[in-house]
Design a protein around this motif. Structure first.
Motif, PDB file in Angstrom:
ATOM      1  N   ASP A 189       0.909  -1.190   0.070  1.00  0.00           N
ATOM      2  CA  ASP A 189      -0.085   0.031  -0.221  1.00  0.00           C
ATOM      3  C   ASP A 189       0.661   1.154   0.110  1.00  0.00           C
ATOM      4  N   ALA A 232      -0.456   4.447   1.859  1.00  0.00           N
ATOM      5  CA  ALA A 232      -0.347   4.180   3.375  1.00  0.00           C
ATOM      6  C   ALA A 232       1.049   4.373   3.972  1.00  0.00           C
ATOM      7  N   ASP A 233       1.981   3.780   3.255  1.00  0.00           N
ATOM      8  CA  ASP A 233       3.319   3.920   3.653  1.00  0.00           C
ATOM      9  C   ASP A 233       3.868   5.181   3.578  1.00  0.00           C
ATOM     10  N   LEU A 236       2.212   8.006   3.668  1.00  0.00           N
ATOM     11  CA  LEU A 236       1.661   8.794   4.684  1.00  0.00           C
ATOM     12  C   LEU A 236       2.653   8.659   5.930  1.00  0.00           C
ATOM     13  N   VAL A 237       3.097   7.408   6.391  1.00  0.00           N
ATOM     14  CA  VAL A 237       3.912   7.190   7.536  1.00  0.00           C
ATOM     15  C   VAL A 237       5.286   7.760   7.518  1.00  0.00           C
ATOM     16  N   TRP A 280       6.229  10.040   5.527  1.00  0.00           N
ATOM     17  CA  TRP A 280       6.158  11.833   5.706  1.00  0.00           C
ATOM     18  C   TRP A 280       5.883  12.141   7.206  1.00  0.00           C
ATOM     19  N   SER A 281       4.860  11.256   7.690  1.00  0.00           N
ATOM     20  CA  SER A 281       4.792  11.740   9.173  1.00  0.00           C
ATOM     21  C   SER A 281       6.171  11.462  10.035  1.00  0.00           C
ATOM     22  N   ALA A 282       6.837  10.372   9.897  1.00  0.00           N
ATOM     23  CA  ALA A 282       7.882  10.154  10.476  1.00  0.00           C
ATOM     24  C   ALA A 282       9.051  11.318  10.381  1.00  0.00           C
ATOM     25  N   HIS A 300      17.164   4.217   8.214  1.00  0.00           N
ATOM     26  CA  HIS A 300      16.576   2.984   9.062  1.00  0.00           C
ATOM     27  C   HIS A 300      14.849   3.380   8.907  1.00  0.00           C
ATOM     28  N   LEU A 301      14.674   4.545   9.152  1.00  0.00           N
ATOM     29  CA  LEU A 301      13.205   5.173   9.188  1.00  0.00           C
ATOM     30  C   LEU A 301      12.534   4.937   7.837  1.00  0.00           C
ATOM     31  N   ASP A 310      12.367   0.963   6.785  1.00  0.00           N
ATOM     32  CA  ASP A 310      11.423   0.372   7.606  1.00  0.00           C
ATOM     33  C   ASP A 310       9.946   0.696   7.189  1.00  0.00           C
ATOM     34  N   LEU A 311       9.826   2.051   6.824  1.00  0.00           N
ATOM     35  CA  LEU A 311       8.219   2.233   6.695  1.00  0.00           C
ATOM     36  C   LEU A 311       8.050   2.257   5.314  1.00  0.00           C
ATOM     37  N   HIS A 334       9.092  -0.368   3.502  1.00  0.00           N
ATOM     38  CA  HIS A 334       9.093  -1.722   3.316  1.00  0.00           C
ATOM     39  C   HIS A 334      10.244  -2.017   2.165  1.00  0.00           C
TER      40      HIS A 334
END
Lengths: 97, 97
Positions: free
Chosen positions: B44, B47-48, B50-51, B53-55, B80-81, B84-85, B87
């Motif tokens: 997705d 969805a990925d 969005l996270v 960006w947020s992180a 790392h960030l 991971d987010l 994927h």
């Protein structure tokens, strides 16, 4: 842990703010407990805790303030974010969660 | 994409701010390109994105302002960030990165 006073602090040797200490220690302990329970393959709980904290901080700030963004379901987003950054295993040893 | 004006906006139907649109589209396109290249197993990309960006938003804000926190190496933390987010695969099909 999101209420630490902001602002650059160039003076060396000052203590890390207490809200950060408590928040990050809780996160590190939580990730370590997941590793011990076979639920996470984190190899550096402190590094993972820093990015979980950063990501939650960013999500909380953006989600609360940018209401015109087509955010997805909060619970699913938060689970996604924490699971990825804390290296939670989707299928832990021995079966489903 | 971090310069969008903040503040709750309860009016429905208003356009998403342009900086968000451009930033999130770049992120979604980047994650999709990684999937197509066999470098990510994201299912997705929106969805990925969005996270991610947020992180990144959270890390940029905390890292710049909380200088007494014992941050780790920036480049390693950001890799790392995002890895991971989004994927990203640690060992893509066919060998090492």
């Amino acid at each position: 842990m999101f209420t630490t006073a902001l602002g650059p602090n160039p003076e060396p040797g000052l203590r890390t703010p207490k809200p950060f200490e408590q928040g990050i220690h809780n996160l590190v302990d939580g990730i370590k407990a997941c590793v011990e329970a076979g639920l996470s393959d984190s190899t550096d709980p402190f590094a993972d805790a820093l990015v979980v904290w950063s990501a939650l901080h960013g999500y909380a700030g953006l989600r609360a303030n940018l209401l015109s963004v087509p955010w997805l379901d909060d619970e699913r987003t938060l689970s996604h974010l924490v699971a990825d950054l804390a290296h939670l295993l989707r299928t832990p040893p021995g079966g489903e969660l």
